[in-house]
Design a protein around this motif. Structure first.
Motif, PDB file in Angstrom:
ATOM      1  N   UNK A   1     -25.518   2.228  18.108  1.00 56.59           N
ATOM      2  CA  UNK A   1     -25.685   2.086  16.657  1.00 56.59           C
ATOM      3  C   UNK A   1     -25.136   0.765  16.145  1.00 56.59           C
ATOM      4  N   UNK A   2     -24.259   0.115  16.929  1.00 61.35           N
ATOM      5  CA  UNK A   2     -23.603  -1.097  16.456  1.00 61.35           C
ATOM      6  C   UNK A   2     -24.220  -2.376  17.038  1.00 61.35           C
ATOM      7  N   UNK A   3     -25.449  -2.290  17.473  1.00 62.63           N
ATOM      8  CA  UNK A   3     -26.118  -3.507  17.926  1.00 62.63           C
ATOM      9  C   UNK A   3     -26.460  -4.372  16.713  1.00 62.63           C
ATOM     10  N   UNK A   4     -26.341  -5.663  16.859  1.00 62.73           N
ATOM     11  CA  UNK A   4     -26.680  -6.635  15.814  1.00 62.73           C
ATOM     12  C   UNK A   4     -25.841  -6.489  14.542  1.00 62.73           C
ATOM     13  N   UNK A   5     -24.629  -5.964  14.676  1.00 63.81           N
ATOM     14  CA  UNK A   5     -23.794  -5.831  13.475  1.00 63.81           C
ATOM     15  C   UNK A   5     -23.040  -7.110  13.154  1.00 63.81           C
ATOM     16  N   UNK A   6     -22.817  -7.953  14.148  1.00 58.65           N
ATOM     17  CA  UNK A   6     -21.858  -9.022  13.960  1.00 58.65           C
ATOM     18  C   UNK A   6     -20.464  -8.492  14.202  1.00 58.65           C
ATOM     19  N   UNK A   7     -19.418  -9.216  13.782  1.00 57.65           N
ATOM     20  CA  UNK A   7     -18.048  -8.825  14.122  1.00 57.65           C
ATOM     21  C   UNK A   7     -17.576  -7.530  13.473  1.00 57.65           C
ATOM     22  N   UNK A   8     -18.105  -7.192  12.300  1.00 56.07           N
ATOM     23  CA  UNK A   8     -17.742  -5.927  11.648  1.00 56.07           C
ATOM     24  C   UNK A   8     -18.812  -4.910  11.996  1.00 56.07           C
ATOM     25  N   UNK A   9     -18.426  -3.871  12.743  1.00 60.41           N
ATOM     26  CA  UNK A   9     -19.389  -2.851  13.157  1.00 60.41           C
ATOM     27  C   UNK A   9     -19.713  -1.895  12.020  1.00 60.41           C
ATOM     28  N   UNK A  10     -18.696  -1.505  11.259  1.00 58.79           N
ATOM     29  CA  UNK A  10     -18.917  -0.474  10.247  1.00 58.79           C
ATOM     30  C   UNK A  10     -17.837  -0.524   9.186  1.00 58.79           C
ATOM     31  N   UNK A  11     -18.192   0.038   8.030  1.00 67.23           N
ATOM     32  CA  UNK A  11     -17.270   0.240   6.908  1.00 67.23           C
ATOM     33  C   UNK A  11     -17.219   1.734   6.636  1.00 67.23           C
TER      34      UNK A  11
ATOM     35  N   UNK B   1       0.840  -1.201   0.000  1.00 66.01           N
ATOM     36  CA  UNK B   1       0.000   0.000   0.000  1.00 66.01           C
ATOM     37  C   UNK B   1       0.872   1.247   0.000  1.00 66.01           C
ATOM     38  N   UNK B   2       0.462   2.259  -0.795  1.00 65.30           N
ATOM     39  CA  UNK B   2       1.264   3.482  -0.911  1.00 65.30           C
ATOM     40  C   UNK B   2       0.453   4.736  -0.633  1.00 65.30           C
ATOM     41  N   UNK B   3      -0.807   4.592  -0.229  1.00 64.73           N
ATOM     42  CA  UNK B   3      -1.649   5.748   0.030  1.00 64.73           C
ATOM     43  C   UNK B   3      -2.508   5.474   1.258  1.00 64.73           C
ATOM     44  N   UNK B   4      -2.900   6.517   1.992  1.00 61.10           N
ATOM     45  CA  UNK B   4      -3.763   6.298   3.155  1.00 61.10           C
ATOM     46  C   UNK B   4      -5.074   5.631   2.733  1.00 61.10           C
ATOM     47  N   UNK B   5      -5.619   4.747   3.565  1.00 58.74           N
ATOM     48  CA  UNK B   5      -6.857   4.050   3.192  1.00 58.74           C
ATOM     49  C   UNK B   5      -8.047   4.999   3.174  1.00 58.74           C
ATOM     50  N   UNK B   6      -8.938   4.796   2.214  1.00 55.61           N
ATOM     51  CA  UNK B   6     -10.178   5.571   2.151  1.00 55.61           C
ATOM     52  C   UNK B   6     -11.369   4.758   2.655  1.00 55.61           C
ATOM     53  N   UNK B   7     -11.152   3.499   2.900  1.00 53.22           N
ATOM     54  CA  UNK B   7     -12.163   2.647   3.510  1.00 53.22           C
ATOM     55  C   UNK B   7     -11.424   1.639   4.386  1.00 53.22           C
ATOM     56  N   UNK B   8     -11.993   1.361   5.556  1.00 54.10           N
ATOM     57  CA  UNK B   8     -11.388   0.386   6.448  1.00 54.10           C
ATOM     58  C   UNK B   8     -12.485  -0.306   7.236  1.00 54.10           C
ATOM     59  N   UNK B   9     -12.104  -1.282   8.048  1.00 48.37           N
ATOM     60  CA  UNK B   9     -13.067  -2.023   8.842  1.00 48.37           C
ATOM     61  C   UNK B   9     -13.010  -1.551  10.286  1.00 48.37           C
ATOM     62  N   UNK B  10     -14.170  -1.228  10.844  1.00 46.98           N
ATOM     63  CA  UNK B  10     -14.325  -1.019  12.275  1.00 46.98           C
ATOM     64  C   UNK B  10     -14.928  -2.287  12.852  1.00 46.98           C
ATOM     65  N   UNK B  11     -14.288  -2.842  13.852  1.00 46.53           N
ATOM     66  CA  UNK B  11     -14.724  -4.094  14.451  1.00 46.53           C
ATOM     67  C   UNK B  11     -15.486  -3.829  15.744  1.00 46.53           C
ATOM     68  N   UNK B  12     -16.473  -4.662  15.996  1.00 46.30           N
ATOM     69  CA  UNK B  12     -17.259  -4.481  17.206  1.00 46.30           C
ATOM     70  C   UNK B  12     -16.459  -4.944  18.421  1.00 46.30           C
ATOM     71  N   UNK B  13     -16.315  -4.053  19.366  1.00 46.21           N
ATOM     72  CA  UNK B  13     -15.649  -4.386  20.622  1.00 46.21           C
ATOM     73  C   UNK B  13     -16.639  -4.345  21.770  1.00 46.21           C
ATOM     74  N   UNK B  14     -17.230  -3.169  21.978  1.00 51.28           N
ATOM     75  CA  UNK B  14     -18.223  -3.008  23.020  1.00 51.28           C
ATOM     76  C   UNK B  14     -17.654  -3.304  24.393  1.00 51.28           C
ATOM     77  N   UNK B  15     -18.432  -4.007  25.210  1.00 55.36           N
ATOM     78  CA  UNK B  15     -18.001  -4.324  26.566  1.00 55.36           C
ATOM     79  C   UNK B  15     -16.780  -5.238  26.570  1.00 55.36           C
ATOM     80  N   UNK B  16     -16.542  -5.926  25.446  1.00 57.15           N
ATOM     81  CA  UNK B  16     -15.408  -6.846  25.346  1.00 57.15           C
ATOM     82  C   UNK B  16     -14.266  -6.239  24.520  1.00 57.15           C
ATOM     83  N   UNK B  17     -14.218  -4.914  24.471  1.00 59.88           N
ATOM     84  CA  UNK B  17     -13.217  -4.250  23.629  1.00 59.88           C
ATOM     85  C   UNK B  17     -11.794  -4.697  23.971  1.00 59.88           C
ATOM     86  N   UNK B  18     -11.440  -4.673  25.254  1.00 59.96           N
ATOM     87  CA  UNK B  18     -10.070  -5.022  25.642  1.00 59.96           C
ATOM     88  C   UNK B  18      -9.757  -6.469  25.279  1.00 59.96           C
ATOM     89  N   UNK B  19     -10.703  -7.365  25.513  1.00 60.99           N
ATOM     90  CA  UNK B  19     -10.481  -8.769  25.177  1.00 60.99           C
ATOM     91  C   UNK B  19     -10.368  -8.965  23.670  1.00 60.99           C
TER      92      UNK B  19
END
Length: 238
Positions: free
Chosen positions: A118-128, A59-77
């Motif tokens: 907003x990230x309820x019921x997203x599954x492991x990927x919260x947002x794009x 990769x040679x340029x900053x990403x314009x799309x990435x994955x946000x993962x659901x952490x929530x109460x288990x963020x640290x884990x």
């Protein structure tokens, strides 16, 4: 049409694909030289395939799309789990924020999010999150393209599968206009049976997109740019 694929450029598709398959709990679809695919099926919601195609340059340029993962109460884990899979902590100048920024095994940024309604019921990927020159215009374009509907989210405009399950597609103000470098991650839509590719192309242009002519050989799909210049592909109906 419907959103089918998240497509990653990868130096080593098996390594990167294996990492993300473990992250999302996917099911292997393809494991061949130069390509790896895993399927994420959200119960009662969308089915998304994560596809990893081999490229020769990092990769040679900053990403314009990435994955946000659901952490929530288990963020640290969840952060610890990803670090155990090979991710590394990443400083992109985010400062003191409630989410955690990591790099996957090829250095692509991703975030593990804190608890958000907003990230309820997203599954492991919260947002794009997708960089946009005009979130209003791009939200209308992507809603038409995918059939996803507008929901309340943390971005100026957010879309979601009509089931209201699975990740949000978040249209975020771009820090800089899209350059000539191809996005390292892009989205694919699949035509439904009976949809004519030429008519679809005309409609894409009418909605503000444009055809992207490439030198990648004779392919069964067509490449396009959204109104902000982000690449996507329209795959033929099965």
């Amino acid at each position: 049409m419907y959103l089918e694929n998240l497509v990653f450029d990868a130096l080593d598709p098996q390594r990167l694909g294996g990492f993300w398959e473990a992250v999302v709990g996917g099911e292997t679809l393809t494991d061949e030289p130069g390509i790896y695919e895993t399927r994420l099926a959200i119960e009662g919601g969308p089915v998304l395939d994560l596809c990893f195609q081999q490229v020769t340059e990092p990769a040679s340029a900053p990403p314009r799309i990435h994955l946000d993962l659901r952490g929530g109460a288990r963020q640290a884990a969840e952060v610890d789990r990803l670090l155990g899979l090979g991710a590394e902590r990443l400083d992109i100048g985010q400062g003191d924020v409630p989410w955690v920024v990591l790099a996957d095994v090829e250095g692509n940024a991703c975030c593990v999010m804190e608890e958000r309604a907003a990230y309820s019921d997203t599954g492991p990927i919260a947002a794009l999150p997708l960089d946009s020159a005009d979130p209003d215009w791009d939200a209308a374009f992507w809603s038409w393209l995918t059939g996803w509907t507008e929901v309340v989210g943390p971005a100026p405009r957010s879309l979601r599968h009509p089931s209201l399950r699975g990740p949000l597609l978040e249209l975020c103000p771009e820090p800089a206009p899209k350059g000539a470098t191809k996005n390292r991650l892009h989205l694919d839509v699949r035509l439904e049976s009976g949809e004519d590719p030429d008519e679809v192309e005309a409609a894409i242009v009418e909605h503000g997109g444009s055809r992207l002519h490439t030198n990648w050989g004779d392919l069964p799909w067509r490449s396009y740019l959204d109104p902000s210049g982000n690449e996507f592909c329209a795959l033929p109906a099965h």
